[in-house]
Write a protein that holds these residues in place. Structure first.
Motif, short mmCIF file in Angstrom:
data_model
loop_
_atom_site.label_atom_id
_atom_site.label_comp_id
_atom_site.label_asym_id
_atom_site.label_seq_id
_atom_site.Cartn_x
_atom_site.Cartn_y
_atom_site.Cartn_z
N UNK A 1 71.57 -91.05 -4.13
CA UNK A 1 71.50 -90.24 -4.90
C UNK A 1 69.79 -89.77 -5.45
N UNK A 2 69.65 -88.88 -5.99
CA UNK A 2 68.15 -88.60 -6.24
C UNK A 2 67.62 -89.51 -7.09
N UNK A 3 68.39 -90.20 -8.04
CA UNK A 3 67.67 -90.98 -9.09
C UNK A 3 67.66 -92.48 -8.57
N UNK A 4 68.60 -92.70 -7.45
CA UNK A 4 68.61 -94.25 -6.74
C UNK A 4 68.46 -95.30 -7.72
N UNK A 5 69.49 -95.55 -8.43
CA UNK A 5 69.87 -96.42 -9.70
C UNK A 5 70.58 -97.49 -8.95
N UNK A 6 71.25 -97.40 -7.61
CA UNK A 6 72.15 -98.56 -7.43
C UNK A 6 72.28 -98.41 -5.78
N UNK B 1 65.67 -103.42 -13.48
CA UNK B 1 65.90 -102.29 -14.00
C UNK B 1 65.10 -101.25 -13.51
N UNK B 2 64.06 -101.48 -12.62
CA UNK B 2 62.96 -100.42 -11.94
C UNK B 2 63.71 -99.76 -11.04
N UNK B 3 63.82 -98.36 -11.27
CA UNK B 3 64.25 -97.44 -10.44
C UNK B 3 63.30 -96.29 -10.35
N UNK B 4 63.41 -95.35 -9.41
CA UNK B 4 64.38 -95.41 -8.26
C UNK B 4 64.13 -96.51 -7.54
N UNK B 5 65.15 -96.92 -6.61
CA UNK B 5 64.94 -98.00 -5.67
C UNK B 5 64.49 -97.45 -4.31
#
Length: 460
Positions: free
Chosen positions: A246-251, A208-212
Motif C-alpha cells: 500500500x502507499x503508506x506501507x505500515x505493515x 513504529x517507523x513507516x513507511x516500511x
C-alpha cells in the motif's frame, strides 16, 4: 579420469592443509587472476565435481565448530539433509567451469546475493568462509593439492567474494531510505487462517517507523525467531510478501504453511536441525497477536516491476502449487490494483494447483479478481474432489496440474514471444513445469522459478 592438464597440476608439490589459511587474506590487495590461474581453476573443476560434497561437508563441519555463532545464519535443516553442502558444491563447480565467462552464472550470483542480503551476511564473514573452504579442500585432497592449485583457488575465491560483497553492499542501500542495516523487530498485528495449513501473519514495526521499505511484488523477507529450549540459537526462513504494498506501507504480510511432519519434535532434534518445518511450526504453534519476530528488508530476484510500461501488453502466466501461490498473489494484485501499475490491462493467466478445497490458498480472491477483470483468466486444478465441489465454478480440472489440459495459446500463450512465466511451488514440481513449457517451445530465459531453501536447483 581427469583432463591431462589437471593430472599434470596434481602431480606437482603439495601444500600442507594447515598452511592454507595463510594463503587467504581479505586485507591483502586484490589482484586479477592470471591466465595461468584461470586455466588451473578450469582444469581442476572435474576434481571438485568428484569431491565437491565431501569438501563442503568438511567445510561446514569445521567452520561451525570454529564459529558456532554462524549456526544462526545457516539453516540447520539444510545442514542436516546435506542440501546446503550440495548447493555450495554446485555453486563452486559452476564458478570454476565458467570462471572465464562469468556472465553465464550471473543469474545464480544475483539470486545468492539477494539471499545473503536477506540474512545480513557481512564482508568479514567471507574471510572466514575462505579460510575454511581452502582448509577443507586441503584436508580432502591431501597430497593432491599443490601450491599452484591452492594459490589459484585462493585468488579465485577472493574474486568471487569481491563480487558478492559489492553486490550485497548495493542491496543493503534501500533507495530513498535511511534505516540501519540489520534485523528489525515486528509485532504480529493479526493472524488469518487462509487454509487448513496456511496462516497469514500481518506484521507491524515495533519502532513504529513507516513507511516500511518498498518491495517489488514477488520478493520475500527473512523472518527470524529464537528456537525454544536452545539457548542463543536463532533460525530464519524466507517468506514471500503475499500482498501488494500500500502507499503508506505500515505493515507486511507473510503467509506461512505449517509443515506437520514434526509436531512437538524433541529439543535435541530441533537443535540438530533434523526436524522439518522448524520455523513454520514455531510460528503456527507459539506466536500469537502481540508477539514479536525479527525481519530483514525485502529482497529477492523473483519479481515483477509493475511500473514497466514496455510490458503492458506482454502476457504473464502465473503458475503455482500449494503455498507457492504466495508471491504470485502479490504479483497478481500489484499488476491489477497498484496505483503505480502501468500494466493494469496486461493479459494474465492464473494457473493454480491444490490438493483440494481445504488446502487451496487465496482461491476465492483469485476467482473474484478474474470475474472483475476481463484480462485475467484463472484455471484451477484439484486432485481430490468432494461431494458439493462444482467443476467450472470451484475448480476446472480434477487432477494435478497438467499443462496438456490447458489451451496452449489462450492459457499458456506459447505462441507469443513476449509472454513471461512465473513458477512457484515444490522444486521438483517447478522443474517438471519448466520442462513441460520448454517442450511446448517456450525458451528458458522467459521462465522464472522462485527458490527458497538453499536457493539452488539440483542441476545448477
Amino acid at each position: 579420469m581427469f583432463p591431462p592438464a589437471a593430472r599434470r597440476i596434481l602431480s606437482r608439490r603439495i601444500v600442507a592443509s594447515n598452511a592454507l589459511p595463510r594463503l587467504f587474506s581479505t586485507s591483502a590487495p586484490k589482484m586479477a587472476l592470471t591466465a595461468e590461474q584461470i586455466a588451473i581453476v578450469k582444469s581442476t573443476a572435474p576434481i571438485l565435481r568428484e569431491h565437491g560434497e565431501t569438501i563442503t561437508t568438511v567445510f561446514y563441519k569445521n567452520m561451525m565448530e570454529a564459529h558456532p555463532s554462524l549456526k544462526n545464519v545457516f539453516s540447520l535443516r539444510n545442514q542436516q539433509s546435506g542440501a546446503q553442502q550440495r548447493a555450495l558444491s554446485n555453486a563452486v563447480i559452476a564458478y570454476a567451469t565458467y570462471i572465464d565467462d562469468l556472465g553465464k552464472i550471473l543469474p545464480v550470483v544475483e539470486r545468492i546475493a539477494h539471499k545473503h542480503a536477506a540474512l545480513f551476511i557481512k564482508p568479514e564473514q567471507y574471510a572466514i568462509v575462505g579460510e575454511h573452504l581452502m582448509g577443507a579442500i586441503g584436508e580432502v585432497l591431501g597430497d593432491g593439492l599443490t601450491e599452484e592449485v591452492a594459490a589459484a583457488w585462493t585468488a579465485a575465491y577472493g574474486q568471487l567474494a569481491d563480487v558478492f560483497i559489492g553486490r550485497e553492499a548495493e542491496l543493503y542501500k534501500a533507495p530513498g531510505e535511511d534505516l540501519p542495516v540489520g534485523w528489525r523487530k515486528f509485532k504480529i498485528a493479526k493472524r488469518v487462517d487462509e487454509s487448513e495449513s496456511v496462516t497469514s501473519f500481518f506484521l507491524e514495526p515495533v519502532d513504529g517507523v513507516t513507511p516500511l521499505p518498498a518491495y517489488l511484488p514477488g520478493q520475500y523477507v527473512s523472518l527470524q525467531v529464537p528456537v525454544p529450549g536452545v539457548e542463543g540459537l536463532l533460525q530464519s526462513r524466507q517468506f514471500s510478501l503475499s500482498e501488494a504494498q500500500t502507499a503508506d506501507r505500515k505493515s507486511y504480510r507473510v503467509s506461512v504453511k505449517r509443515e506437520f511432519t514434526t509436531p512437538d519434535a524433541p529439543i535435541e532434534d530441533v537443535a540438530s536441525g533434523k526436524v522439518t518445518g522448524l520455523v513454520s511450526n514455531i510460528l503456527h504453534g507459539r506466536y500469537q497477536v502481540g508477539d514479536v519476530v525479527e525481519l530483514s528488508r525485502p529482497q529477492g530476484d523473483f519479481h515483477v516491476d509493475v511500473t514497466d510500461a514496455s510490458k503492458a501488453d506482454a502476457p504473464i502466466v502465473l503458475l503455482s502449487a500449494g503455498v507457492g501461490v504466495t508471491p504470485l498473489r502479490a504479483i497478481l494484485d500489484s499488476v491489477l490494483e497498484d496505483p503505480a501499475s502501468a500494466m493494469k490491462g496486461r493479459p494474465v493467466s492464473w494457473v493454480q494447483a491444490s490438493r483440494n478445497r481445504a488446502s487451496e490458498v487465496f482461491g476465492a480472491h483469485v476467482k473474484e479478481l478474474a470475474a472483475r477483470h476481463e484480462n485475467v483468466s484463472a484455471k484451477i486444478f484439484w486432485d481430490e474432489i468432494a461431494e458439493g465441489d462444482v467443476q467450472g465454478v470451484d475448480y476446472h480440472f480434477p487432477s494435478r496440474l497438467d499443462l496438456g489440459a490447458l489451451d496452449a495459446e489462450k492459457d499458456l500463450f506459447v505462441g507469443n514471444d513476449k509472454a513471461e512465466y512465473y513458477i512457484c511451488g515444490p522444486v521438483e514440481w517447478m522443474l517438471s513445469v519448466r520442462k513441460g513449457l520448454e517442450g511446448l517451445g517456450v525458451p528458458r530465459e522467459r521462465l522464472r522459478l522462485e527458490l527458497f531453501g538453499t536457493g539452488s536447483l539440483p542441476e545448477e
